[in-house]
Design a protein around this motif. Structure first.
Motif, PDB file in Angstrom:
ATOM      1  N   ARG A   1      -9.239  -1.125 -44.495  1.00  0.00           N
ATOM      2  CA  ARG A   1     -10.611  -1.605 -44.314  1.00  0.00           C
ATOM      3  C   ARG A   1     -10.807  -3.005 -44.890  1.00  0.00           C
TER       4      ARG A   1
ATOM      5  N   GLU B   1     -13.271  -5.644 -43.442  1.00  0.00           N
ATOM      6  CA  GLU B   1     -14.726  -5.539 -43.606  1.00  0.00           C
ATOM      7  C   GLU B   1     -15.227  -6.314 -44.819  1.00  0.00           C
ATOM      8  N   PHE B   2     -14.333  -6.551 -45.768  1.00  0.00           N
ATOM      9  CA  PHE B   2     -14.763  -7.152 -47.025  1.00  0.00           C
ATOM     10  C   PHE B   2     -14.293  -8.601 -47.081  1.00  0.00           C
ATOM     11  N   THR B   3     -15.216  -9.492 -46.690  1.00  0.00           N
ATOM     12  CA  THR B   3     -14.830 -10.888 -46.600  1.00  0.00           C
ATOM     13  C   THR B   3     -15.430 -11.721 -47.719  1.00  0.00           C
ATOM     14  N   SER B   4     -16.666 -11.378 -48.108  1.00  0.00           N
ATOM     15  CA  SER B   4     -17.320 -12.164 -49.144  1.00  0.00           C
ATOM     16  C   SER B   4     -18.165 -11.220 -49.997  1.00  0.00           C
TER      17      SER B   4
ATOM     18  N   ALA C   1     -21.196 -11.125 -50.173  1.00  0.00           N
ATOM     19  CA  ALA C   1     -22.359 -10.677 -49.410  1.00  0.00           C
ATOM     20  C   ALA C   1     -22.054  -9.406 -48.620  1.00  0.00           C
ATOM     21  N   SER C   2     -20.781  -9.205 -48.267  1.00  0.00           N
ATOM     22  CA  SER C   2     -20.413  -8.028 -47.474  1.00  0.00           C
ATOM     23  C   SER C   2     -20.478  -6.733 -48.291  1.00  0.00           C
TER      24      SER C   2
ATOM     25  N   LYS D   1     -23.339  -1.225 -49.291  1.00  0.00           N
ATOM     26  CA  LYS D   1     -22.205  -0.302 -49.252  1.00  0.00           C
ATOM     27  C   LYS D   1     -22.244   0.622 -50.473  1.00  0.00           C
TER      28      LYS D   1
ATOM     29  N   SER E   1     -24.622  -6.743 -56.774  1.00  0.00           N
ATOM     30  CA  SER E   1     -24.272  -7.198 -55.424  1.00  0.00           C
ATOM     31  C   SER E   1     -24.986  -6.378 -54.354  1.00  0.00           C
TER      32      SER E   1
ATOM     33  N   ASP F   1     -17.048   3.127 -50.629  1.00  0.00           N
ATOM     34  CA  ASP F   1     -16.402   2.101 -49.819  1.00  0.00           C
ATOM     35  C   ASP F   1     -15.504   1.191 -50.650  1.00  0.00           C
TER      36      ASP F   1
END
Lengths: 278, 214
Positions: free
Chosen positions: A142, A145-148, A150-151, A155, A172, A195
Motif C-alpha cells: 500500500r 497510497e502514502f505520498t505525503s 497530507a495523505s 486514515k 496529522s 492503515d
C-alpha cells in the motif's frame, strides 16, 4: 457506641501512620539511590535500545545502546542498576510512585504529550544524547497510497500510547488507536486493523522487512521533524545532574561514540559539543 | 527461533501463570470462607462492613485493583510497599476470596435448618455441627460453581501483565520483537491444556463426592 468509637480511633491511627510515612523520606533522589545502592531504570523492549540478543536459537544477554550506556553510567556513579520493564503509557505513574528512578528507553524529550504539555514540564531531563525521528510504517503493497503527510488525514493509525508518534498521528488528522508497546503496532498493521503506524525510526529500521514483518515498509517520502532522546528523572530530582556528570565523563573517554557505532545510532551534536578534547 | 525454543520461552512464562494461579487459590479458598462467615454474621455492624467490602471488591475491575495495590502505596508513602508479583497475589487473592465467599454462603445457607437442630439435639457442639454436618454437604454442592470460578482464574492471570508481571502472554508479546507473531496465538494451547486438566479434575471430584446419595 464503643464499637463505632474504636472504629473511628482505628481510622485515625492508620491515617496518622500514613502521614508519618509520607513526611519522612524527604531525602533527595540521589541520597535515596546511594542508600539503596542501586537505581531502577524503566524500559520497554525496543531494539536497538533495550532488547534481548538472539543467538541462533536462543535468546540470551540483555543488550542495546541504552542498556549498555545505563550500565556504564551506573558503574561511574558507583551504584548497581536494575532494569525494570514498564508499560510506556504508565511511565509517569511508575516514576512518580517511585517504582522506578528514571525512564531510560529512547525517551523523546523535545516533544509534547497529547495533552499538549511539554514533556520537560513533567520530568527532569538529562542532556539530549541521541538523534531520532518518527517514521510512518505501512504494508508494503500500500506504499503508493502514502505520498505525503497530507495523505495520512482521515486514515486509521496506531502508535504506542503516550509516545511522540501518537501525538504526530493525531496531529496529522488520523484516528489513532494506541497500543501499549511500539512493537505491538506491527501486528495491527499486519492484521489490517489500521492503515499505518508511527514509530521511532531506529526501531523501524531494526525490524521492518524481517521475519513476519517482511511485508511491511517504511514510508520514505513522509519526513517528520527530527527529535532527540534524553533520560527522564522525577521532577525536582537531583539524579539527572548525576547522570549528566557521568555522561560527560563517558563522552570524554570515547565510550559513548563507541557504543553509538556498535548500535548504528547517532549521538546528538549538542552532547558532542560538551566533549572537552584532550 | 525454532518451535522448540519458543515453547521453552513460553513455558517460562507459563510457570508465572501457574504460580499466580496456585498462590491465589491457596490464599483465596480459606479467606473466602472467613469472609462468608462475616457476611452471615448475626453481629450487624460486622455483617454490614463485610457486605460493603464484598460490594467494593466485586464492583471494581480486577485490573484497577492491580493498579491500586501496586501504585497507590508509592503515591501515598513515596516508596512502593510490594513487588509486582506480591501486589498481584494480594489483588487476586482478595478479589477471588470475595467471589468464593458468595459461593460458600450459597452452599452453607442451602443446608436445611432442621439438620442443624438435629445436631443440637444430639448434643453436638457448634464446631462439630459445622464440620460434620454442614461442611461435608457444602463441599460437594459447591464443586460446580467453584470449578467455574477457578477456570476463570486461570485466564484472569493474564491481567497481571498490566503491572508487568511476565506471564505467558507477556512473554509472547515480547517475542514480537524478534519479528514473530505466531507465539501469541500459540499460548492458547497452554491455557486449553490447563483448563482441560482442571475440567477433568472437577468431573472426577464430583463423582467422588457423590456420597450421601441413596
Amino acid at each position: 457506641m464503643k464499637k463505632i468509637l474504636s472504629l473511628v480511633l482505628a481510622i485515625v491511627m492508620v491515617a496518622t501512620m500514613a502521614l508519618t510515612f509520607s513526611s519522612c523520606g524527604k531525602k533527595t533522589d540521589w541520597e535515596n539511590i546511594q542508600e539503596k545502592g542501586k537505581f531502577v531504570c524503566g524500559y520497554t523492549l525496543y531494539a536497538p535500545m533495550n532488547y534481548y540478543e538472539v543467538e541462533g536459537d536462543k535468546t540470551s544477554a540483555f543488550i542495546g545502546f541504552d542498556t549498555e550506556l545505563a550500565t556504564l553510567v551506573a558503574q561511574k556513579l558507583g551504584v548497581d542498576i536494575e532494569f525494570q520493564e514498564i508499560v510506556w503509557g504508565n511511565k509517569y505513574v511508575e516514576l512518580n510512585t517511585n517504582t522506578i528512578d528514571c525512564i531510560w528507553n529512547g525517551f523523546t524529550s523535545n516533544s509534547k504529550d497529547d495533552d499538549g504539555i511539554e514533556r520537560s514540564e513533567k520530568v527532569d531531563f538529562t542532556y539530549a544524547y541521541l538523534d531520532n525521528k518518527q517514521c510512518v510504517v505501512v504494508k508494503a503493497d500500500r506504499l503508493a497510497e502514502f505520498t505525503s503527510a497530507a495523505s495520512l488525514a482521515g486514515k486509521k493509525a496506531t502508535a504506542e500510547s503516550g509516545s511522540a508518534g501518537e501525538t504526530f498521528a493525531k496531529d496529522s488528522g488520523a484516528t489513532v488507536e494506541g497500543v501499549d508497546a511500539q512493537i505491538n503496532t506491527f501486528k495491527e498493521i499486519k492484521a489490517g486493523s489500521v492503515d499505518f503506524a508511527v514509530i521511532d525510526i531506529l526501531l523501524a529500521q531494526n525490524q521492518v522487512g524481517k521475519g513476519d514483518y517482511s511485508d511491511l515498509a517504511i514510508v520514505e517520502t513522509i519526513d517528520i521533524d527530527p527529535e532527540v532522546y534524553s533520560i527522564g528523572c522525577r521532577k525536582g530530582s537531583d539524579f539527572d545532574e548525576k547522570i549528566n556528570e557521568a555522561l560527560v565523563e563517558l563522552l570524554n573517554e570515547g565510550k559513548v561514540e563507541e557504543l553509538a557505532a556498535k548500535y548504528n545510532v547517532h549521538v546528538t551534536d549538542s552532547l558532542m559539543a560538551l566533549k572537552t578534547a584532550k | 527461533m525454532t518451535f522448540w525454543q519458543v515453547t521453552l520461552n513460553l513455558l517460562e512464562g507459563f510457570k508465572m501463570t501457574c504460580s499466580i494461579f496456585a498462590l491465589t487459590l491457596v490464599l483465596a479458598l480459606p479467606l473466602g470462607l472467613i469472609i462468608s462467615f462475616g457476611s452471615m454474621s448475626r453481629f450487624k455492624p460486622l455483617k454490614a462492613v463485610v457486605k460493603v467490602f464484598v460490594w467494593i471488591i466485586r464492583g471494581v475491575p480486577l485490573m484497577l485493583q492491580l493498579f491500586i495495590v501496586f501504585y497507590l502505596p508509592g503515591f501515598l508513602f513515596g516508596t512502593p510497599l510490594f513487588s509486582r508479583f506480591v501486589a498481584t497475589i494480594i489483588a487476586f487473592s482478595i478479589n477471588y476470596a470475595c467471589y468464593f465467599s458468595e459461593i460458600y454462603r450459597a452452599g452453607i445457607e442451602a443446608i436445611p435448618r432442621g439438620q442443624i437442630e438435629a445436631g443440637q439435639v444430639l448434643g453436638m457442639t457448634k464446631f462439630q455441627i459445622f464440620t460434620r454436618i454442614t461442611l461435608m454437604q457444602v463441599i460437594k454442592r459447591i464443586v460446580p460453581p467453584m470449578g467455574n470460578e477457578i477456570i476463570t482464574l486461570v485466564k484472569d492471570t493474564a491481567l497481571a501483565r498490566v503491572i508487568i508481571v511476565v506471564e505467558i502472554i507477556k512473554v509472547a508479546e515480547e517475542m514480537m520483537a524478534y519479528a514473530i507473531i505466531w507465539p501469541l496465538f500459540y499460548t492458547a494451547v497452554f491455557y486449553l491444556v490447563f483448563v482441560g486438566a482442571l475440567t477433568l479434575l472437577f468431573g472426577w471430584l464430583e463423582k467422588k463426592m457423590s456420597y450421601y446419595k441413596v
